[in-house]
Design an enzyme around this catalytic site. Structure first.
Site, PDB file in Angstrom:
ATOM      1  N   SER A 168       1.631  -9.668  -0.933  1.00 48.29           N
ATOM      2  CA  SER A 168       1.315  -8.246  -0.775  1.00 48.29           C
ATOM      3  C   SER A 168       1.694  -7.657   0.576  1.00 48.29           C
ATOM      4  O   SER A 168       1.957  -6.463   0.668  1.00 48.29           O
ATOM      5  CB  SER A 168      -0.173  -8.017  -1.051  1.00 48.29           C
ATOM      6  OG  SER A 168      -0.969  -8.876  -0.256  1.00 48.29           O
ATOM      7  N   LYS A 217       0.811  -1.229   0.000  1.00 43.49           N
ATOM      8  CA  LYS A 217       0.000   0.000   0.000  1.00 43.49           C
ATOM      9  C   LYS A 217       0.836   1.266   0.000  1.00 43.49           C
ATOM     10  O   LYS A 217       0.422   2.283  -0.537  1.00 43.49           O
ATOM     11  CB  LYS A 217      -0.962   0.005   1.187  1.00 43.49           C
ATOM     12  CG  LYS A 217      -2.177  -0.894   0.967  1.00 43.49           C
ATOM     13  CD  LYS A 217      -3.305  -0.537   1.924  1.00 43.49           C
ATOM     14  CE  LYS A 217      -4.544  -1.368   1.652  1.00 43.49           C
ATOM     15  NZ  LYS A 217      -4.357  -2.781   2.083  1.00 43.49           N
ATOM     16  N   GLU A 254     -10.416   7.414   4.145  1.00 45.00           N
ATOM     17  CA  GLU A 254     -11.096   6.517   5.060  1.00 45.00           C
ATOM     18  C   GLU A 254     -10.220   5.275   5.205  1.00 45.00           C
ATOM     19  O   GLU A 254      -9.314   5.033   4.411  1.00 45.00           O
ATOM     20  CB  GLU A 254     -12.460   6.103   4.498  1.00 45.00           C
ATOM     21  CG  GLU A 254     -12.416   5.028   3.409  1.00 45.00           C
ATOM     22  CD  GLU A 254     -11.811   5.524   2.093  1.00 45.00           C
ATOM     23  OE1 GLU A 254     -11.838   6.749   1.857  1.00 45.00           O
ATOM     24  OE2 GLU A 254     -11.290   4.677   1.341  1.00 45.00           O
TER      25      GLU A 254
HETATM   26  C1  PLP Z   1      -5.185  -3.870   1.676  1.00 46.85           C
HETATM   27  C2  PLP Z   1      -4.459  -5.117   1.388  1.00 46.85           C
HETATM   28  C3  PLP Z   1      -4.816  -5.964   0.322  1.00 46.85           C
HETATM   29  C4  PLP Z   1      -6.027  -5.714  -0.545  1.00 46.85           C
HETATM   30  O1  PLP Z   1      -5.981  -4.571  -1.315  1.00 46.85           O
HETATM   31  P1  PLP Z   1      -5.776  -4.605  -2.897  1.00 46.85           P
HETATM   32  O2  PLP Z   1      -6.074  -3.225  -3.299  1.00 46.85           O
HETATM   33  O3  PLP Z   1      -6.710  -5.612  -3.458  1.00 46.85           O
HETATM   34  O4  PLP Z   1      -4.359  -4.989  -3.142  1.00 46.85           O
HETATM   35  C5  PLP Z   1      -4.044  -7.076   0.076  1.00 46.85           C
HETATM   36  N1  PLP Z   1      -2.972  -7.373   0.837  1.00 46.85           N
HETATM   37  C6  PLP Z   1      -2.592  -6.586   1.877  1.00 46.85           C
HETATM   38  C7  PLP Z   1      -1.397  -6.981   2.670  1.00 46.85           C
HETATM   39  C8  PLP Z   1      -3.324  -5.441   2.189  1.00 46.85           C
HETATM   40  O5  PLP Z   1      -2.948  -4.668   3.224  1.00 46.85           O
END
Ligand code: PLP
Length: 401
Positions: A382, A94, A116
């Site tokens: 992610s 993010k 938000e």
């Molecule tokens: C917020 C989040 C997601 C989901 O958000 P996307 O916009 O779909 O990528 C996925 N993995 C993590 C670690 C997150 O914090």
């Protein structure tokens, strides 16, 4: 797909095929057009690009590595690789778009970032970016979520952000979006609204995608350096879809890899027990843009659920909606139980504790590996799982060693 994919999508009005666009009252529409014009004028300049590049290298710690999972590949077959966004500063992908949005705000002369947050991950990433740039930061969060995700509230406050409790309606994400938008409308001149995924009205899905592209560009090059090939499969979890758009962007133009977006199947496909928007939704409008939406017969968004709170959104990015219809990405789903199993497997076989969101993508990689023991699979990891450890152990217990 044509080599010009990124020139073609979105079009000037922010459409990805029939999806996206901007469905807003005129005064907001006007403001979004200003953001769009500023984005094009500023983000293509040499100064902006070199400043962002320097931040990525020296502050965020990019490029993040691609890692070959020896033990998992031995157990499940295939060759499983991870793009380590969990090692990006603040522990998830993010920050890639938050630093971009905050830098844009600085160049636009804004003093304040407004957003938000649901589970608090976007709020923490934005508060991090605001601290870096010396901008004010105001995060709107439902009171129910503030209670559930208390450590993230503390993190935001430590980072200097103001957390605004939202106490009407169900006191969760939807009310927080309304409240943050109201605050933004009151203070256009001084502030920039920063969206947390590839969702919302144009130009946000495009901007956030562009800022996340670095993940795919790096991963493609790193994978080639390690193996001399392109990956056979690329897998990412999809909530709004920003980490998935990031890694997919490296592989959309040459069609060598098969792409998989993994949605949360939760507990079951009963209403309220999943958030499999692509699998079970229909085209509709939510939060000012058109996409697949989990909705009732009157077009109201349905309640959603996933063990991974970053994935429980009843809409999805407009670009994903188009990629599904074009057949360029396969959208599949993984339930809570398989995600929890993958959480422990990655922890115990590789020493990497993944975010529950990312564990959905890892679980699907296991399936692909078992189906074809000769294929290579690149997973976008992610985020890291520190935020989830107490919850997982309390609710599911520890498996035997
Ligand atoms: C917020 C989040 C997601 C989901 O958000 P996307 O916009 O779909 O990528 C996925 N993995 C993590 C670690 C997150 O914090």
């Amino acid at each position: 797909m044509p080599k010009s994919y990124f020139k073609e999508y979105p079009n000037e009005k922010g459409y990805f095929g029939e999806f996206g666009g901007s469905f807003l009252p005129p005064h907001l529409e006007k403001e979004m057009n200003k953001v769009n014009d500023a984005y094009f004028a500023i983000s293509k300049s040499h100064k902006f690009i070199s400043e962002l590049r320097s931040i990525r290298k020296h502050y965020q710690g990019r490029p993040t590595p691609v890692y070959y999972c020896n033990r998992l590949s031995e157990k499940y077959g295939g060759r499983i690789y991870l793009k380590r966004e969990d090692l990006n500063h603040s522990g998830a992908h993010k920050l890639n778009h938050c630093m971009g949005e905050a830098l844009l705000a600085k160049y636009m002369g804004k003093k304040k970032l407004i957003a938000e947050t649901g589970a608090g991950q976007h709020g923490v990433a934005l508060a991090t970016a605001a601290a870096y740039f010396g901008l004010e930061c105001e995060i709107h969060m439902g009171e129910v979520d503030m209670h559930k995700e208390h450590p993230n509230v503390v993190r935001m406050e430590i980072l200097g952000a103001k957390v605004i409790p939202v106490s009407h309606g169900l006191k969760t994400l939807k009310e927080a979006v309304d409240s943050a938008f109201d605050a933004y409308v009151q203070d256009f001149e001084n502030s920039l609204y920063c969206i947390g995924s590839v969702v919302g009205p144009h130009p946000f899905p495009m901007m956030v995608r562009d800022f996340q592209r670095v993940v795919g560009v790096e991963a493609k090059e790193q994978f080639f350096e390690m193996t001399g090939e392109q990956p056979d499969n690329v897998v990412a979890c999809v909530g709004g879809g920003s980490n998935a758009m990031g890694i997919f962007s490296g592989f959309l133009e040459d069609e060598a890899a098969t792409l998989y977006g993994v949605e949360p199947a939760g507990l079951s496909f009963k209403t309220g027990e999943h958030a499999a928007t692509m699998t079970l939704g229909k085209p509709g409008i939510i939060h000012g843009f058109k996409c697949y939406v989990l909705q009732d017969d009157d077009g109201n968004p349905l309640p959603v659920y996933s063990v991974a709170s970053g994935l429980d959104y009843p809409g999805v990015g407009p670009e994903h909606s188009m990629l599904k219809d074009l057949g360029m990405v396969n959208y599949v789903s993984v339930g809570d139980k398989e995600a929890i199993d993958a959480f422990y497997e990655l922890s115990r076989l590789e020493g990497i504790i993944p975010a529950l969101e990312s564990a959905h993508a890892v679980a699907y990689a296991f399936k692909l590996a078992q189906e074809n023991r000769h294929s290579s699979i690149l997973v976008n990891l992610s985020g890291r799982g520190d935020k989830d450890i107490d919850f997982v152990v309390d609710k599911y217990g520890l498996p035997d060693v």
